[in-house]
Design a protein around this motif. Structure first.
Motif, PDB file in Angstrom:
ATOM      1  N   ASP A  58      -5.237  11.028 -26.464  1.00 26.35           N
ATOM      2  CA  ASP A  58      -3.844  10.937 -26.899  1.00 26.35           C
ATOM      3  C   ASP A  58      -3.607   9.587 -27.569  1.00 26.35           C
ATOM      4  N   PRO A  59      -3.188   9.527 -28.838  1.00 23.78           N
ATOM      5  CA  PRO A  59      -3.038   8.231 -29.518  1.00 23.78           C
ATOM      6  C   PRO A  59      -1.862   7.428 -28.945  1.00 23.78           C
ATOM      7  N   PHE A  60      -1.971   6.105 -29.050  1.00 23.98           N
ATOM      8  CA  PHE A  60      -0.888   5.218 -28.628  1.00 23.98           C
ATOM      9  C   PHE A  60      -0.052   4.852 -29.850  1.00 23.98           C
ATOM     10  N   ASN A  61       1.184   4.424 -29.605  1.00 23.18           N
ATOM     11  CA  ASN A  61       2.046   3.948 -30.681  1.00 23.18           C
ATOM     12  C   ASN A  61       1.808   2.461 -30.889  1.00 23.18           C
ATOM     13  N   GLY A  62       1.855   2.023 -32.138  1.00 23.99           N
ATOM     14  CA  GLY A  62       1.719   0.608 -32.405  1.00 23.99           C
ATOM     15  C   GLY A  62       1.042   0.346 -33.723  1.00 23.99           C
ATOM     16  N   ASP A  63       1.122  -0.913 -34.143  1.00 25.92           N
ATOM     17  CA  ASP A  63       0.558  -1.295 -35.445  1.00 25.92           C
ATOM     18  C   ASP A  63      -0.953  -1.189 -35.472  1.00 25.92           C
ATOM     19  N   ASN A  64      -1.600  -1.282 -34.311  1.00 27.37           N
ATOM     20  CA  ASN A  64      -3.059  -1.263 -34.274  1.00 27.37           C
ATOM     21  C   ASN A  64      -3.646   0.137 -34.132  1.00 27.37           C
ATOM     22  N   CYS A  65      -2.773   1.140 -34.100  1.00 24.89           N
ATOM     23  CA  CYS A  65      -3.281   2.523 -34.046  1.00 24.89           C
ATOM     24  C   CYS A  65      -3.405   3.052 -35.474  1.00 24.89           C
ATOM     25  N   PRO A  66      -4.601   3.550 -35.865  1.00 26.29           N
ATOM     26  CA  PRO A  66      -4.812   3.973 -37.263  1.00 26.29           C
ATOM     27  C   PRO A  66      -4.294   5.381 -37.556  1.00 26.29           C
ATOM     28  N   VAL A  67      -3.615   6.014 -36.584  1.00 24.74           N
ATOM     29  CA  VAL A  67      -3.164   7.385 -36.814  1.00 24.74           C
ATOM     30  C   VAL A  67      -1.713   7.556 -36.353  1.00 24.74           C
ATOM     31  N   ILE A  68      -1.111   8.656 -36.834  1.00 21.43           N
ATOM     32  CA  ILE A  68       0.219   9.083 -36.395  1.00 21.43           C
ATOM     33  C   ILE A  68       0.069  10.465 -35.770  1.00 21.43           C
ATOM     34  N   LEU A  69       0.559  10.617 -34.525  1.00 22.46           N
ATOM     35  CA  LEU A  69       0.434  11.879 -33.820  1.00 22.46           C
ATOM     36  C   LEU A  69       1.332  12.947 -34.459  1.00 22.46           C
ATOM     37  N   GLU A  70       0.754  14.150 -34.644  1.00 24.61           N
ATOM     38  CA  GLU A  70       1.532  15.270 -35.153  1.00 24.61           C
ATOM     39  C   GLU A  70       1.719  16.377 -34.118  1.00 24.61           C
ATOM     40  N   GLU A  71       0.677  16.643 -33.291  1.00 23.21           N
ATOM     41  CA  GLU A  71       0.803  17.739 -32.334  1.00 23.21           C
ATOM     42  C   GLU A  71      -0.231  17.575 -31.214  1.00 23.21           C
ATOM     43  N   ARG A  72       0.177  17.877 -29.968  1.00 22.45           N
ATOM     44  CA  ARG A  72      -0.704  17.815 -28.806  1.00 22.45           C
ATOM     45  C   ARG A  72      -1.145  19.217 -28.384  1.00 22.45           C
ATOM     46  N   ASN A  73      -2.070  19.227 -27.396  1.00 20.85           N
ATOM     47  CA  ASN A  73      -2.452  20.452 -26.680  1.00 20.85           C
ATOM     48  C   ASN A  73      -2.983  21.550 -27.607  1.00 20.85           C
ATOM     49  N   LEU A  74      -3.844  21.134 -28.529  1.00 16.75           N
ATOM     50  CA  LEU A  74      -4.523  22.096 -29.395  1.00 16.75           C
ATOM     51  C   LEU A  74      -6.003  22.185 -29.032  1.00 16.75           C
ATOM     52  N   LYS A  75      -6.669  23.161 -29.600  1.00 15.79           N
ATOM     53  CA  LYS A  75      -8.113  23.294 -29.392  1.00 15.79           C
ATOM     54  C   LYS A  75      -8.801  23.555 -30.726  1.00 15.79           C
ATOM     55  N   SER A  76     -10.074  23.094 -30.783  1.00 11.43           N
ATOM     56  CA  SER A  76     -10.885  23.340 -31.983  1.00 11.43           C
ATOM     57  C   SER A  76     -12.285  23.731 -31.542  1.00 11.43           C
ATOM     58  N   THR A  77     -12.856  24.673 -32.270  1.00 10.48           N
ATOM     59  CA  THR A  77     -14.206  25.152 -31.919  1.00 10.48           C
ATOM     60  C   THR A  77     -15.316  24.258 -32.437  1.00 10.48           C
ATOM     61  N   SER A  78     -14.980  23.250 -33.273  1.00  8.45           N
ATOM     62  CA  SER A  78     -16.054  22.437 -33.840  1.00  8.45           C
ATOM     63  C   SER A  78     -15.516  21.127 -34.394  1.00  8.45           C
ATOM     64  N   ILE A  79     -16.470  20.199 -34.581  1.00  2.77           N
ATOM     65  CA  ILE A  79     -16.180  18.948 -35.272  1.00  2.77           C
ATOM     66  C   ILE A  79     -17.272  18.727 -36.303  1.00  2.77           C
ATOM     67  N   ARG A  80     -16.869  18.346 -37.492  1.00  3.11           N
ATOM     68  CA  ARG A  80     -17.833  18.117 -38.580  1.00  3.11           C
ATOM     69  C   ARG A  80     -17.625  16.720 -39.136  1.00  3.11           C
ATOM     70  N   TYR A  81     -18.707  15.912 -39.096  1.00  2.00           N
ATOM     71  CA  TYR A  81     -18.651  14.547 -39.603  1.00  2.00           C
ATOM     72  C   TYR A  81     -18.903  14.551 -41.100  1.00  2.00           C
ATOM     73  N   ILE A  82     -18.207  13.692 -41.807  1.00  2.00           N
ATOM     74  CA  ILE A  82     -18.342  13.608 -43.260  1.00  2.00           C
ATOM     75  C   ILE A  82     -18.734  12.196 -43.639  1.00  2.00           C
ATOM     76  N   THR A  83     -19.251  12.038 -44.817  1.00  2.00           N
ATOM     77  CA  THR A  83     -19.742  10.737 -45.282  1.00  2.00           C
ATOM     78  C   THR A  83     -18.578   9.835 -45.678  1.00  2.00           C
ATOM     79  N   LEU A  84     -18.610   8.627 -45.155  1.00  2.00           N
ATOM     80  CA  LEU A  84     -17.604   7.637 -45.540  1.00  2.00           C
ATOM     81  C   LEU A  84     -17.926   7.091 -46.926  1.00  2.00           C
ATOM     82  N   GLN A  85     -16.970   6.419 -47.531  1.00  2.00           N
ATOM     83  CA  GLN A  85     -17.136   5.907 -48.881  1.00  2.00           C
ATOM     84  C   GLN A  85     -17.596   4.445 -48.870  1.00  2.00           C
TER      85      GLN A  85
END
Length: 916
Positions: A776-803
């Protein structure tokens, strides 16, 4: 091997033997192996009918495969391998042939006090360290050192401990896992399935496919090792670099456990380190049949049984000895000490088979002294074990009598038979009036021979033998456990040679073997007459060396001491040379143990410890400056590589003859952008002026990745089993303190309360640490994300190449696997990345029937802000348990193990220990 290859091997052996002679060793054709090989090859050539011209050849043209003829080649090959082994054995130092371990550690629950008398037991010339004595520790703490994984990083205290023992005249060795070398080397190659399994079956043995697989843990990137070269050859070079660094640390030998693979020729390593020995544990296989000349290697054989079942015990030893091809083998007899009544019997049996006991046997002083007094006859370089044992026939003997027959080769072609008598039953106090018949036909023995008998308990005695044809009949008065009979000449004197001075100064360290080409040295030879005899003594010197002066400096009862002043005119820097005493009695000569010397520059430099840490870690060192020459004034300058700094570069000092000084110095390397098992060897040139001469030397420094520290909550730490340089801290305050001390630190927080931990995150980032946040993300300037929705599920994670450069962060891990799936679904948080966050992974679709749109949403966000080092992962990815993170299941489609390498690289970077 075909006929041509065998002739070439013979020429190669003769060339190496000649080179050994030029370097000061005395080469003898042990067992007449070269002579017999040539005779067999001539016989084989004769079967082709060449001497009969075309007609002779035509006669045998359609003969095809002929067993008798091909057997000649097999026999010739066997003799040639024995001859090759004898040449290799010549250059092994004496201590490797009479070697006996001493453990500085807890052994069988007993504390061995390093400072106590036991640690400096004069009967044991070798100390054996486990990794806990000298190396950095690993994770978890059950791994007392990462030494076995080839991460041979010593502690400063460890190097000083090695030096302390060597000052006492002890050779110091340690253990490395030959199997784990291969596993470490394969660290996530570009195409694991192409060659890894075959390679590891050959080199890593059961440590890869057996029960211990889980214990050995993780692997990492090695793409630079697999680009252009065949993996096996590249592995050999990489392995040699590990061994060379172990020598730089100060070790005299390395025991390579489970070393089954083929390894490269190590001629250069041996020549530059003539007292360094490598011992693979592989049932005493010497690999003599390979094309390489692996100087400086012996081998070890385990599981030899128990001396209470002596015949079985002996047969295993004899097989080891015969397979060793005249090279001394090291025998690990048991993991438990033998009973006291078997100690002397075990010791005698081992030496009679040209082996050396490296387990916990503890023979009595008189047996050790006896073995050393008769070492030329028992385990010297010219003792041959390839002798038919049926030549000895006991007559009406005790059931507990056993015999072992060997042969000794002498300088002018003569031979002596060496007969060991053993009482294998400790409950039988003595064997008396032992009658023996020895058939000497076919041996080049002086006739009639002198028959000499001795035991550790009795004085030397000449026996009155009877002779029947070429048979010798003798009666031995009495033995307790071990008796030795020599059939041939009167016993040759025992000789001991040592380096006494160079540059006009005495050599005080018993392990010091350095000399400066073109400067006189003094060598002392002590000659002890075992029985009264007339003898003459001379020294076999390297080609071009001269004896300037010979002086008898003392003469006592049966012992005379000589001092030789020698001018070593020709020598190559760092190469090993020998001075071999040769004694002449009657009409025969006998060479003995040589003095091994190493050519040195006038001034030697050494950095303690010989390593640095990247990125840019300033460390305290001692720069050792050693004068191998006469007194003089020294000036030298460190020429640091670009990016390196030191608190001082220019030095001036006066050195006495033979003096060693240590200068405190602080030094910092540049950032080499290395991680995991990577390292870089860096040469630091030194320009010096001494005694009006200018010279240059090199300090070879190995740069390792810096250790980094992680405080973790909510994580099952054992999923990171065996990763190098990673250490877990116990508390948050300890983490803050470590940051204040300049260490590299990151926090790994999983499923933590965002409100409670937000301030902690802010504080750690402000101090310069990094954060890996999962959940669960925290609020604050040092958090790189903004929460949109909790309590979801995903069947997979796929890593992608950074730039850009950030792609280097995960590139090694993503080569093998970038997609991970979960049947039940990962518990995830849907987030949006802020503008200073880069997306490095996305979620797959939810499980069937589950609500929410998660597919394609950011799963992992990496900070692009250098001042805010944080990585956010929108799930715990089940790191709270080992269930999906077991190394042995890594290739199963439901395994997440390869993600541990991703976590490792994130933490390494977040802490600041890795930069790109």
């Amino acid at each position: 091997m075909n006929e041509r290859e065998l002739w070439l091997l013979k020429e190669d052996i003769e060339r190496e033997a000649k080179r050994a002679e030029e370097d000061g060793f005395v080469h003898l054709d042990v067992g007449n192996s070269l002579k017999h090989a040539e005779e067999l090859l001539d016989q084989y050539r004769a079967t082709k009918g060449w001497e009969g011209g075309y007609g002779g050849r035509a006669k045998f043209y359609e003969l095809g495969f002929d067993l008798d003829r091909e057997t000649l080649l097999l026999k010739a090959k066997e003799f040639l391998l024995r001859a090759k082994g004898a040449v290799l054995a010549l250059r092994l130092p004496r201590w490797a042939k009479e070697h006996r371990y001493f453990y500085v550690d807890k052994v069988f629950g007993q504390d061995l006090d390093l400072e106590g008398l036991k640690a400096f037991d004069p009967r044991r010339g070798v100390v054996f360290f486990s990794g806990r004595n000298w190396a950095i520790k690993g994770f978890p703490e059950t791994q007392k050192g990462l030494w076995y994984r080839c991460n041979c990083r010593p502690t400063v205290e460890g190097v000083k401990l090695i030096e302390k023992l060597q000052e006492k005249g002890k050779r110091v060795g340690t253990y490395m896992s030959g199997g784990m070398m291969a596993i470490t080397f394969t660290l996530l190659p570009d195409s694991e399935d192409d060659w890894t399994d075959e390679f590891l079956r050959e080199y890593a043995g059961h440590y890869w496919h057996g029960e211990k697989q889980r214990y050995w843990g993780a692997r990492g990137s090695s793409s630079e090792w697999n680009s252009d070269i065949v993996p096996r050859m590249d592995f050999c070079r990489w392995m040699a670099a590990q061994l060379e660094f172990a020598r730089r640390i100060g070790f005299d030998f390395i025991h390579l456990d489970e070393a089954w693979g083929r390894y490269l020729e190590t001629r250069e390593l041996c020549e530059k380190n003539p007292n360094f020995v490598i011992c693979p544990n592989n049932l005493a296989r010497m690999y003599v049949w390979e094309d390489t000349w692996r100087y400086g290697w012996t081998s070890m054989g385990e599981s030899l049984g128990h001396p209470s079942k002596w015949d079985e015990f002996y047969q295993r030893m004899r097989r080891r000895s015969l397979k060793a091809y005249n090279i001394p083998w090291w025998g690990w007899h048991t993991y438990r000490p033998f009973e006291e009544k078997f100690q002397n019997l075990t010791f005698a049996t081992t030496l009679a088979n040209k082996g050396t006991d490296v387990s916990h046997s503890n023979p009595t002083d008189e047996y050790i002294e006896f073995s050393r007094r008769f070492s030329d006859y028992i385990y010297g370089s010219y003792v041959d074990v390839y002798v038919p044992q049926e030549r000895v026939k006991p007559i009406n003997s005790s059931k507990s009598l056993r015999t072992i027959l060997n042969r000794r080769i002498l300088g002018k072609g003569g031979e002596e038979l060496i007969l060991h008598l053993l009482n294998i039953d400790p409950d039988v106090p003595f064997l008396k009036n032992i009658k023996l018949e020895i058939d000497t036909s076919g041996f080049n023995i002086k006739w009639p021979p002198t028959v000499t008998f001795s035991t550790p308990e009795l004085e030397v005695k000449v026996l009155n033998g009877r002779f029947k044809g070429r048979k010798v009949l003798i009666e031995v008065p009495k033995i307790k456990t071990w008796g030795l009979i020599v059939i041939g000449y009167r016993l040759f004197p025992r000789m001991d040679i040592s380096l006494k001075s160079r540059g006009g100064a005495a050599v005080t360290n018993p392990l010091d073997n350095g000399f400066v080409p073109g400067e006189e040295i003094e060598v002392k030879v002590k000659v002890e007459e075992i029985v009264p005899t007339d003898y003459s003594l001379h020294l076999h010197l390297p080609e071009g060396w001269k004896i300037l002066k010979t002086e008898k400096i003392s003469s006592e009862e049966n012992v005379e001491t000589y001092m030789f002043t020698i001018f070593p005119l020709f020598a190559k820097l760092d190469r090993g040379y020998a001075i071999t005493p040769v004694v002449k009695c009657e009409d025969e000569e006998a060479p003995t143990w040589p003095l091994l010397l190493q050519a040195k520059d006038k001034i030697g430099f050494r950095l303690v410890p010989p390593m640095a840490e990247s990125p840019k870690i300033k460390s305290d060192y001692e720069l050792e400056v050693r004068n191998f020459s006469k007194s003089g004034f020294l000036k030298f300058t460190l020429r640091l590589p670009e990016g390196w700094t030191a608190d001082k570069k220019d030095f001036k000092m006066r050195l006495k003859a033979g003096e060693t000084k240590r200068i405190p110095i602080k030094m910092k390397p540049k950032d080499y952008h290395i991680r995991f098992w990577e390292w870089v060897d860096v040469n630091v040139p030194i320009n010096w002026t001494f005694q009006g001469l200018q010279g240059s030397s090199l300090l070879k420094i190995r740069v390792f990745p810096a250790p980094f520290y992680v405080y973790a909550e909510g994580v099952e730490k054992l999923i990171m089993h065996s990763y190098p340089n990673l250490y877990f801290l116990k508390g948050l305050e300890e983490a803050k303190k470590a940051i204040g001390e300049g260490k590299f630190v990151a926090l790994w927080l999983v499923n933590r309360d965002p409100k409670r931990y937000r301030d902690i995150v802010d504080e750690i980032i402000s101090l310069g640490g990094g954060i890996l946040w999962m959940g669960d993300p925290f609020n604050g300037d040092n958090c790189p994300v903004i929460l949109e929705e909790r309590n979801l599920k995903s069947t997979s994670i796929r890593y992608i190449t950074l730039q850009g450069n950030m792609q280097k962060l995960l590139a090694p891990a993503l080569r093998i696997r970038s997609f991970y799936r979960s049947d039940k679904g990962f518990k995830v948080y849907k987030v949006k990345a802020k503008d200073w966050g880069a997306v490095s992974a996305v979620w797959g679709p939810p499980p069937q029937g589950q609500p929410g749109k998660i597919e394609g949403a950011p799963a992992v966000i990496v900070s692009k802000d250098k001042e805010r080092k944080i990585v956010y992962i929108g799930s715990d990815l089940e790191v709270t348990s080992e269930e999906h993170y077991r190394f042995e299941d890594r290739r199963h489609y439901d395994s997440y193990w390869y993600q541990t390498y991703i976590f490792y690289n994130f933490l390494n970077w977040l802490s600041g220990a890795y930069t790109f």
